[in-house]
Design a protein around this motif. Sequence first.
Motif, mmCIF file in Angstrom:
data_model
loop_
_atom_site.group_PDB
_atom_site.id
_atom_site.type_symbol
_atom_site.label_atom_id
_atom_site.label_comp_id
_atom_site.label_asym_id
_atom_site.label_seq_id
_atom_site.Cartn_x
_atom_site.Cartn_y
_atom_site.Cartn_z
ATOM 1 N N GLU A 110 33.590 35.809 46.924
ATOM 2 C CA GLU A 110 33.881 37.237 46.725
ATOM 3 C C GLU A 110 33.195 37.799 45.487
ATOM 4 O O GLU A 110 33.169 39.026 45.308
ATOM 5 C CB GLU A 110 35.387 37.481 46.636
ATOM 6 N N VAL A 166 41.168 41.467 46.571
ATOM 7 C CA VAL A 166 40.114 40.926 45.704
ATOM 8 C C VAL A 166 40.703 40.631 44.327
ATOM 9 O O VAL A 166 41.577 41.344 43.834
ATOM 10 C CB VAL A 166 38.936 41.905 45.587
ATOM 11 N N ASP A 192 35.171 45.792 48.494
ATOM 12 C CA ASP A 192 34.720 44.441 48.133
ATOM 13 C C ASP A 192 33.648 44.430 47.054
ATOM 14 O O ASP A 192 33.449 43.404 46.396
ATOM 15 C CB ASP A 192 34.182 43.727 49.376
#
Length: 511
Positions: free
Chosen positions: A201, A460, A287
């Motif tokens: 990520e 996240v 993201d």
Amino acid sequence: MASASKRPVRIANCSGAVGDGFHQIYRQATEGPVDAIFGDYLSEMNIAWRALEMKQDSALGYEAFFLAQLQYKNTAEIIARKGIKLITDAGAFNPYGLYRETKKLFEEKGFPDVKIAWVEGDNVGKQVMEHAKDAGRFPHLDIPGQDLSQIKTEILTANAYIGLGGVVAALKGGAQIIICGRICDATPVMAISSWWHGWSETDYDKLASTLVAGHITECGAYCTGGNFAGFLDIPNLIDPGFPIAEVAADGTFVVTMHEGCNGAVTVDTVTAQLVYEIQGPFYLNPDVTAQLEGVQIREIGRNRVHVSGVKGLPPPPTTKLAVQTFGGYQGELSFYATGLDVEEKYESMKRKILGTLDHSRFIKIAIDKYGSPEPNPRSLKTASVQIRLFMQATSPDPIVEIQKYTCWWFMSDFGGCFLNMDTRTLIPKPFTTFFPGKIEQNTVHVKAHVGDTVIPVPPVSKTSPFRGQKSYGPKIVTPLSTFGPTRKAPLGKSECSEKNLAMTDPCSQAA
């Protein structure tokens, strides 16, 4: 299909909106090799439509057009046999309902083992309705000082734009087909690329590049010649091919389409879609935040455009929130003026209508003139203009009552007035209003359902507050006089397009 593979993954688009590309899943699956196909079916309006539909029938609330695409010829069978990944946001307000129908379809086709997943979490209606009056809780996406607490109409739906986590979880769980609701438009491309190449990520440059890849390819034929200002230079726009993104392990990508398709993939078509719907050099996503100033777009072959140079930053702590409220009812009616003195006839009808109606009973009354007659018309069609009456009200009653005035209005005003006799347009229809807001990412709870397994998806782990877009003029200003003689022309008009309009060979005589 191993996630450790380092070759570029080929991700094809099959839809830019509900109703787009009825045969494109079939075409993308049969006209060349692809690893995955994705479609975007949602706009800011149709989740609200599906929510209203679901009030009447709890089994509905999704975009059934996705099922029609799968039923075109033997599309479902081809997808099953080839193992092509298929990701859609056609779940709309009821992704579980579309999951159930998709599963049933593949079972009926003889493929009960196709693993289908669905993703939930975007529907934050309950949370938003509970806190809608909390000042500052859900600020406006673009306008400082505005928030949802200032909205007085009834909230119908509230959906957060969610990122790639749910789709990646489903892919890791072995799903071939993944049904989603309001994911971000670029999420499928980002998720497939991340899963395929095994990114984390925090691989922000790679994620940012695939955000751009998803943005460029999610609108169907928009980057293959559709909706393109330079369409006169596209040789054939009948049934153009839909785009494919070939995403490499470093995040750079090639935009292309299957060999032999109509349309074109050029630096210009890709650039036009790149700047579509963006607000500045930073492109926000739950993201990643993409920095676009260093993007490089170059042609590397016929219908092959390479994109690189995108940099990434951590995403903002918030994501977009789409809130639909019940606005009331609306209706419309059209009159037509023909002959001389059209402007005066329009003003006369406008005074009559406004002088008749009780304005306090309406939210909006708009009376507009469309078109102008030809100087020397030879038919009623070319001699007429439309006068459109459009109304909105909190209840249907004022619009229903317009029917008693319509014949009186057009028979007692200017000569030659005639009415659109299909007055069904006056039947009051409900309409919704849209509030674009922001919601904290850590309050959105995403889950992927793969068979009987439920996979919670955490938000996240790292975010960074967004400080705003940069705005600036060109770095180098060249005096217009240095280019030689000038003449006035519409912005965007080229020597090439002028020759096309003159029905000559494009650019063949350009100096």
